[in-house]
Design a protein around this motif. Structure first.
Motif, PDB file in Angstrom:
ATOM      1  N   VAL A 101     -43.490  16.581   3.788  1.00 52.46           N
ATOM      2  CA  VAL A 101     -43.093  15.238   3.384  1.00 52.46           C
ATOM      3  C   VAL A 101     -41.831  14.860   4.156  1.00 52.46           C
ATOM      4  N   VAL A 102     -41.831  13.666   4.745  1.00 51.41           N
ATOM      5  CA  VAL A 102     -40.634  13.132   5.399  1.00 51.41           C
ATOM      6  C   VAL A 102     -40.172  11.935   4.584  1.00 51.41           C
ATOM      7  N   LEU A 103     -38.896  11.970   4.192  1.00 53.10           N
ATOM      8  CA  LEU A 103     -38.284  10.859   3.468  1.00 53.10           C
ATOM      9  C   LEU A 103     -37.212  10.255   4.363  1.00 53.10           C
ATOM     10  N   ASP A 104     -37.226   8.939   4.495  1.00 55.43           N
ATOM     11  CA  ASP A 104     -36.162   8.291   5.259  1.00 55.43           C
ATOM     12  C   ASP A 104     -35.885   6.913   4.690  1.00 55.43           C
ATOM     13  N   ARG A 105     -34.915   6.249   5.295  1.00 54.38           N
ATOM     14  CA  ARG A 105     -34.449   4.958   4.798  1.00 54.38           C
ATOM     15  C   ARG A 105     -34.902   3.833   5.729  1.00 54.38           C
ATOM     16  N   ASP A 106     -35.040   2.640   5.170  1.00 51.73           N
ATOM     17  CA  ASP A 106     -35.254   1.452   5.995  1.00 51.73           C
ATOM     18  C   ASP A 106     -33.993   1.203   6.800  1.00 51.73           C
ATOM     19  N   ASP A 107     -34.059   0.293   7.745  1.00 50.93           N
ATOM     20  CA  ASP A 107     -32.895  -0.030   8.568  1.00 50.93           C
ATOM     21  C   ASP A 107     -31.813  -0.782   7.793  1.00 50.93           C
ATOM     22  N   ALA A 108     -32.141  -1.330   6.644  1.00 56.45           N
ATOM     23  CA  ALA A 108     -31.170  -2.103   5.861  1.00 56.45           C
ATOM     24  C   ALA A 108     -30.099  -1.179   5.294  1.00 56.45           C
ATOM     25  N   PRO A 109     -28.837  -1.605   5.315  1.00 55.09           N
ATOM     26  CA  PRO A 109     -27.764  -0.775   4.765  1.00 55.09           C
ATOM     27  C   PRO A 109     -27.977  -0.495   3.283  1.00 55.09           C
ATOM     28  N   GLY A 110     -27.756   0.754   2.890  1.00 46.85           N
ATOM     29  CA  GLY A 110     -27.881   1.153   1.492  1.00 46.85           C
ATOM     30  C   GLY A 110     -29.296   1.289   0.979  1.00 46.85           C
ATOM     31  N   SER A 111     -30.278   1.257   1.862  1.00 49.24           N
ATOM     32  CA  SER A 111     -31.663   1.375   1.393  1.00 49.24           C
ATOM     33  C   SER A 111     -31.914   2.800   0.888  1.00 49.24           C
ATOM     34  N   PRO A 112     -32.772   2.944  -0.131  1.00 50.42           N
ATOM     35  CA  PRO A 112     -33.019   4.263  -0.716  1.00 50.42           C
ATOM     36  C   PRO A 112     -33.969   5.099   0.148  1.00 50.42           C
ATOM     37  N   LEU A 113     -33.943   6.401  -0.085  1.00 45.49           N
ATOM     38  CA  LEU A 113     -34.908   7.297   0.563  1.00 45.49           C
ATOM     39  C   LEU A 113     -36.292   7.028   0.005  1.00 45.49           C
ATOM     40  N   ARG A 114     -37.284   6.976   0.872  1.00 42.94           N
ATOM     41  CA  ARG A 114     -38.687   6.797   0.494  1.00 42.94           C
ATOM     42  C   ARG A 114     -39.542   7.674   1.388  1.00 42.94           C
ATOM     43  N   VAL A 115     -40.701   8.089   0.894  1.00 50.00           N
ATOM     44  CA  VAL A 115     -41.632   8.886   1.690  1.00 50.00           C
ATOM     45  C   VAL A 115     -42.204   8.004   2.793  1.00 50.00           C
ATOM     46  N   SER A 116     -42.038   8.447   4.045  1.00 46.35           N
ATOM     47  CA  SER A 116     -42.596   7.711   5.176  1.00 46.35           C
ATOM     48  C   SER A 116     -43.742   8.472   5.831  1.00 46.35           C
ATOM     49  N   TYR A 117     -43.894   9.756   5.500  1.00 47.02           N
ATOM     50  CA  TYR A 117     -44.975  10.574   6.057  1.00 47.02           C
ATOM     51  C   TYR A 117     -45.265  11.699   5.076  1.00 47.02           C
ATOM     52  N   ALA A 118     -46.529  11.995   4.877  1.00 48.59           N
ATOM     53  CA  ALA A 118     -46.936  13.117   4.023  1.00 48.59           C
ATOM     54  C   ALA A 118     -48.255  13.661   4.553  1.00 48.59           C
ATOM     55  N   ALA A 119     -48.332  14.981   4.676  1.00 51.39           N
ATOM     56  CA  ALA A 119     -49.561  15.614   5.154  1.00 51.39           C
ATOM     57  C   ALA A 119     -49.759  16.938   4.427  1.00 51.39           C
ATOM     58  N   ALA A 120     -50.909  17.084   3.798  1.00 50.22           N
ATOM     59  CA  ALA A 120     -51.273  18.336   3.131  1.00 50.22           C
ATOM     60  C   ALA A 120     -52.193  19.110   4.057  1.00 50.22           C
ATOM     61  N   ARG A 121     -52.044  20.418   4.030  1.00 50.69           N
ATOM     62  CA  ARG A 121     -52.903  21.243   4.883  1.00 50.69           C
ATOM     63  C   ARG A 121     -53.159  22.573   4.208  1.00 50.69           C
ATOM     64  N   ALA A 122     -54.312  23.124   4.512  1.00 49.14           N
ATOM     65  CA  ALA A 122     -54.665  24.450   4.017  1.00 49.14           C
ATOM     66  C   ALA A 122     -53.991  25.493   4.890  1.00 49.14           C
ATOM     67  N   SER A 123     -53.692  26.630   4.291  1.00 52.87           N
ATOM     68  CA  SER A 123     -53.197  27.765   5.069  1.00 52.87           C
ATOM     69  C   SER A 123     -54.110  28.938   4.774  1.00 52.87           C
ATOM     70  N   GLY A 124     -54.116  29.897   5.650  1.00 48.76           N
ATOM     71  CA  GLY A 124     -55.038  31.016   5.479  1.00 48.76           C
ATOM     72  C   GLY A 124     -56.391  30.694   6.077  1.00 48.76           C
ATOM     73  N   THR A 125     -57.380  31.450   5.683  1.00 50.09           N
ATOM     74  CA  THR A 125     -58.698  31.305   6.295  1.00 50.09           C
ATOM     75  C   THR A 125     -59.672  30.466   5.479  1.00 50.09           C
ATOM     76  N   GLU A 126     -59.348  30.184   4.216  1.00 49.89           N
ATOM     77  CA  GLU A 126     -60.261  29.385   3.393  1.00 49.89           C
ATOM     78  C   GLU A 126     -60.107  27.911   3.702  1.00 49.89           C
ATOM     79  N   ARG A 127     -61.227  27.203   3.737  1.00 47.30           N
ATOM     80  CA  ARG A 127     -61.195  25.754   3.934  1.00 47.30           C
ATOM     81  C   ARG A 127     -60.957  25.092   2.590  1.00 47.30           C
ATOM     82  N   ARG A 128     -60.095  24.096   2.565  1.00 45.07           N
ATOM     83  CA  ARG A 128     -59.808  23.339   1.352  1.00 45.07           C
ATOM     84  C   ARG A 128     -59.707  21.861   1.719  1.00 45.07           C
ATOM     85  N   THR A 129     -60.137  21.022   0.800  1.00 47.77           N
ATOM     86  CA  THR A 129     -59.960  19.591   1.015  1.00 47.77           C
ATOM     87  C   THR A 129     -58.502  19.231   0.766  1.00 47.77           C
ATOM     88  N   GLU A 130     -58.108  18.082   1.261  1.00 47.04           N
ATOM     89  CA  GLU A 130     -56.745  17.616   1.030  1.00 47.04           C
ATOM     90  C   GLU A 130     -56.503  17.430  -0.470  1.00 47.04           C
TER      91      GLU A 130
END
Length: 146
Positions: A101-130
């Motif tokens: 998860v990446v959280l960042d701010r808009d260009d406006a001064p004092g803007s709050p942190l918000r999620v701008s990117y999120a990616a789920a992934r499997a690890s290991g050898t088993e296949r899993r859906t997101e």
């Protein structure tokens, strides 16, 4: 940039739904759909503030625009937190799934942190859906807090 794109597609492929082994077109389509959903969240537009999450989302893209507090309510504290300039990178992890998860701010001064990117992934050898990864991450974080 191309090696990064290929790596992202391969990682998303690990989270793809499990079509029949004889249908590689369906596998590629699933990977591309997930990749497109994540790319849509990376557009340089101001993300609206989304309502509080009720239950586990089916796609990591549903986390876009969420506040750090909403993530903590749903998943608890991340396993790893790193600051990159004004942005924060959070990693949630179970033995079989990871969520970046990446959280960042808009260009406006004092803007709050918000999620701008999120990616789920499997690890290991088993296949899993997101969706399965997200459910496991949410369940794993709640049981770790108990």
């Amino acid at each position: 940039m191309r090696p990064t794109l290929l790596t992202a597609l391969l990682l998303l492929g690990a989270c793809a739904a499990q079509p029949s082994p004889a249908d590689p077109h369906a596998v590629l389509q699933e990977v591309l759909d997930s990749y497109r959903a994540n790319l849509a969240g990376m557009q340089p537009t101001t993300a609206p503030v989304l309502p509080r999450l009720e239950g586990a989302p089916e796609r990591a893209a549903q986390l876009l625009g969420q506040s750090p507090e909403a993530l903590r309510r749903w998943l608890g504290e991340p396993r790893l937190r790193r600051t990159e300039g004004a942005a924060q990178i959070w990693l949630y992890q179970t033995p079989f799934c990871h969520l970046d998860v990446v959280l960042d701010r808009d260009d406006a001064p004092g803007s709050p942190l918000r999620v701008s990117y999120a990616a789920a992934r499997a690890s290991g050898t088993e296949r899993r859906t997101e969706a399965a990864c997200l459910r496991q991450l949410a369940g794993g974080m709640r049981s770790a807090a108990n």
